[in-house]
Design a protein around this motif. Structure first.
Motif, PDB file in Angstrom:
ATOM      1  N   VAL A   1     -41.574  -5.520  32.918  1.00 57.21           N
ATOM      2  CA  VAL A   1     -40.640  -6.624  33.172  1.00 57.21           C
ATOM      3  C   VAL A   1     -40.985  -7.777  32.250  1.00 57.21           C
ATOM      4  N   ASP A   2     -39.966  -8.310  31.584  1.00 55.73           N
ATOM      5  CA  ASP A   2     -40.150  -9.434  30.662  1.00 55.73           C
ATOM      6  C   ASP A   2     -39.039 -10.447  30.907  1.00 55.73           C
ATOM      7  N   GLN A   3     -39.393 -11.595  31.463  1.00 54.19           N
ATOM      8  CA  GLN A   3     -38.443 -12.680  31.716  1.00 54.19           C
ATOM      9  C   GLN A   3     -37.209 -12.176  32.487  1.00 54.19           C
ATOM     10  N   ASN A   4     -37.467 -11.589  33.661  1.00 53.51           N
ATOM     11  CA  ASN A   4     -36.422 -11.117  34.573  1.00 53.51           C
ATOM     12  C   ASN A   4     -35.653  -9.907  34.058  1.00 53.51           C
ATOM     13  N   VAL A   5     -36.160  -9.264  33.012  1.00 50.37           N
ATOM     14  CA  VAL A   5     -35.498  -8.103  32.423  1.00 50.37           C
ATOM     15  C   VAL A   5     -36.420  -6.899  32.506  1.00 50.37           C
ATOM     16  N   ILE A   6     -35.902  -5.750  33.001  1.00 51.13           N
ATOM     17  CA  ILE A   6     -36.632  -4.496  32.943  1.00 51.13           C
ATOM     18  C   ILE A   6     -36.423  -3.887  31.564  1.00 51.13           C
ATOM     19  N   VAL A   7     -37.528  -3.505  30.922  1.00 49.03           N
ATOM     20  CA  VAL A   7     -37.471  -2.913  29.594  1.00 49.03           C
ATOM     21  C   VAL A   7     -38.033  -1.493  29.664  1.00 49.03           C
ATOM     22  N   GLY A   8     -37.295  -0.547  29.098  1.00 48.60           N
ATOM     23  CA  GLY A   8     -37.767   0.824  28.999  1.00 48.60           C
ATOM     24  C   GLY A   8     -37.762   1.267  27.555  1.00 48.60           C
ATOM     25  N   THR A   9     -38.894   1.799  27.066  1.00 43.85           N
ATOM     26  CA  THR A   9     -38.986   2.239  25.669  1.00 43.85           C
ATOM     27  C   THR A   9     -39.622   3.617  25.603  1.00 43.85           C
TER      28      THR A   9
END
Length: 423
Positions: free
Chosen positions: A267-275
């Motif tokens: 989670v980065d600044q209220n955003v879920i990130v998937g890589t």
């Protein structure tokens, strides 16, 4: 003359020239109670702020403010109509307004209007018809008369009380959980359900059979029609009734979610990130809870080459998943369509002329409706899928986000809300 009578005469004289606040016209003003209930004005009575022309950045010159009314002068009409729309879009809402038509006049109120490649406001937006029933120069069918859901549902004559031309009528439109209600001067005159079997039958048998995307938006602009007639509007106000449900991301960490596979999720600044991981396999981030019937709302942004998806009613064993997926992929690859993993593959595909609805590299809005075997999806307010499937009806499981194999995939997700639906 007694002193009391003299004072009364002075008060009456003052009222004539300097109206007290409590007796001034209440047009275009919200009461304290309305403000408390969440109502907002769409017209302030003195400016055209909050409105613009359909597919325009500003208001057409045919519209102006006269004596506290938003007025169409009546030079529009046809495909080049000077119809106007709100700056903001609305999903579920309660809309109220007053209107006064001119002799022989014709107009309407639209909702869920979309722009994009659509040629007119009426190509997508259902219309509450406004017309001079008695004085229109041509014979009117019932579906053309005031209060009707134009070309779809007739107004109930037993409850319809239309005021004479030139006088103000009060119209109210409520859209809530796909159910639409029309009021005219305080009486219910039309009720219907969007996307019901009856709704599709009426659409496919009538005028809208040649407009495939008419009435399919879940969210859109409110519109006022310039059909070549002089018409006045005032007291235009709206209350947002949209219920997003529970927030599935707390904005800080992945609490409530479980990782499957070696892909990277954070989670980065209220955003879920998937890589993608260095091994380039499949990866999933799934809810700990299982969900049956629901409306899911979220925003996504695809970065990199490769694709992703939103799974529902799905079961996971490691990275082996069985269930159904709303495709999230680059242009031309069926974003918004339904794929059955561990089963039949594609249940539907997106027409080529709908592939441009996706906004590559930008935030996209996705809504997923699942109830029994009925699945609907909307991408940026445009309907992409509307299917019914008995196999889906028997499925159970989690909601999951995917990082697909085969590329440097990076997908971001935010504003994830889920509202459960009762059986």
């Amino acid at each position: 003359m007694t002193m009391n009578r003299f004072i009364l005469l002075i008060i009456i004289t003052l009222i004539g020239f300097y109206p007290f606040p409590e007796i001034r016209s209440q047009a275009n003003i919200l009461t304290n109670q309305e403000i408390k209930e969440g109502w907002k004005l769409l017209f302030d009575g003195s400016t055209t702020n909050g409105w613009r022309g359909f597919k325009m950045k500003k208001l057409p010159s045919d519209w102006s403010v006269i004596d506290g009314c938003l007025v169409a002068q009546g030079t529009g009409g046809g495909e080049t109509a000077n119809d106007i729309i709100t700056v903001n879009q609305y999903e579920d809402f309660d809309l109220s307004l007053e209107w006064a038509i001119s002799p022989g006049g014709n107009s309407g109120v639209f909702f869920h209007v979309l722009e994009g490649d659509y040629p007119s406001a009426y190509a997508t937006g259902p219309e509450y018809q406004l017309i001079d029933d008695a004085g229109f120069p041509e014979k009117l069918e019932e579906w053309q008369q005031s209060g009707a859901n134009y070309a779809m549902h007739n107004a109930d004559k037993s409850n319809k009380k239309l005021k004479p031309v030139g006088e103000f009528n009060t119209t109210r439109i409520m859209v809530k959980n796909n159910h639409v209600t029309h009021w005219l001067n305080g009486e219910i005159i039309v009720e219907y359900d969007l996307w019901s079997p009856e709704w599709y039958r009426l659409k496919n048998e009538g005028k809208w059979k040649d407009y495939p995307w008419y009435g399919t938006a879940r969210k859109g602009y409110i519109g006022l029609q310039d059909h070549g007639s002089y018409i006045r509007f005032r007291n235009i106000k709206i209350k947002d009734l949209t219920e997003k449900g529970s927030r599935l991301i707390n904005g800080k960490d992945l609490q409530g979610w479980k990782k499957y596979g070696e892909e990277n999720w954070y989670v980065d600044q209220n955003v879920i990130v998937g890589t993608s991981s260095s091994k380039g396999g499949y990866g999933y981030l799934a809810t700990e809870k299982e969900y049956d019937d629901f409306i899911l709302r979220l925003e996504f942004k695809i970065e990199g080459d490769g694709n992703s998806g939103v799974f529902f009613r799905s079961q996971l064993s490691g990275t082996d998943i069985k269930g159904w997926q709303v495709e999230v992929a680059p242009p031309g690859q069926n974003t918004g369509a339904i794929y059955e993993s561990g089963g039949r593959g594609w249940l539907n595909e997106i027409p080529d002329d709908r592939e441009n609805i996706l906004k590559p590299g930008k935030w996209n809005d996705l809504v997923v409706f699942v109830k029994d075997g009925h699945i609907q999806t909307w991408l940026n307010s445009n309907m992409m899928t509307d299917i019914k499937d008995e196999t889906v009806a028997s499925g159970t499981g989690v909601v999951a986000l995917q990082v697909h194999s085969g590329g440097q995939v990076a997908v971001k997700w935010r504003n994830i809300y889920l509202k459960t639906l009762s059986k």
